[in-house]
Design a protein around this motif. Sequence first.
Motif: not given
Length: 280
Positions: A233-255
């Motif tokens: 979850p502490n990666d979500l703000d970073m996801f919202a600001r960059v051009g592309t965000s990638i989550a591994p399969a083991n990530a939390r559901p909201e990620v």
Amino acid sequence: MQRDLSHGPREGWNAEPRLFALDVDGTLLRSDGSVADETLTAIQHVRSRGVEVVLVTSRGAAAVRPVATRLGMGAADVFISAQGALTGSWAQGSRLLVQDQQPCPVTRARAVVEAAVTAGFSVSWFAGEHWYVSHLDATIEEEIREIGVVPEVRPLLAEERGPDKLMVIGEPDRLEVLRNLAEHLPSGLTVQVSNPNTLEITRSGVDKATGLARYCTRRGLPLRDVVAIGDGPNDLDMFARVGTSIAPANARPEVLRAATLLTRSNDDHGVALALLTLVP
């Protein structure tokens, strides 16, 4: 529409990343805390193509050092640590070079220490290359086993300079008390929940996203040219600001829901797949 990188090559993908921002625990590292050879090879490949790789982690600087050493990172290879509060590099694995530091106000940090210790928690105080703790308990012993760094027990209320980050970890049966602590922080501080039982407390306005943005501004690098990979979850703000965000399969559901792209899990070389797919 989300694309799952594990289902095939990147037909139609037009992005040309200039920087990969990699979370460490649960993303770059496997569940046993190691960096796979496949991941190391992929990082070396994208670097050889002129693409920068920056670790962006809630870890303190000392706990970044063994990872940086494994990746062959030196004085020129920047990491962003302490939940975005410290940007620097390790020179030859032994000397911390600080580029940017956003410490907590010391009086407010002391107030958190006093409240948390009174409530029965051990408090971690991260300052530069140092990791201090109010006292050892089961949560700190587990953290030592996971990251391979041993803190110094120290009277935190005597510290004269504010920490980059405070961390408070609660046992599973004390999460309600932990939440209450988070809800009553002094002004001037902010909290992120990196795991359900872990509070990461920094100066207001400081998190992984702002740390990355400050670094990219200094580099003259648009955030649209950045790819962020993370699982928490502490990666979500970073996801919202960059051009592309990638989550591994083991990530939390909201990620997983928030990510532009999905990749394989951290134990199945998900970072390596993502890097080699976007920078073939």
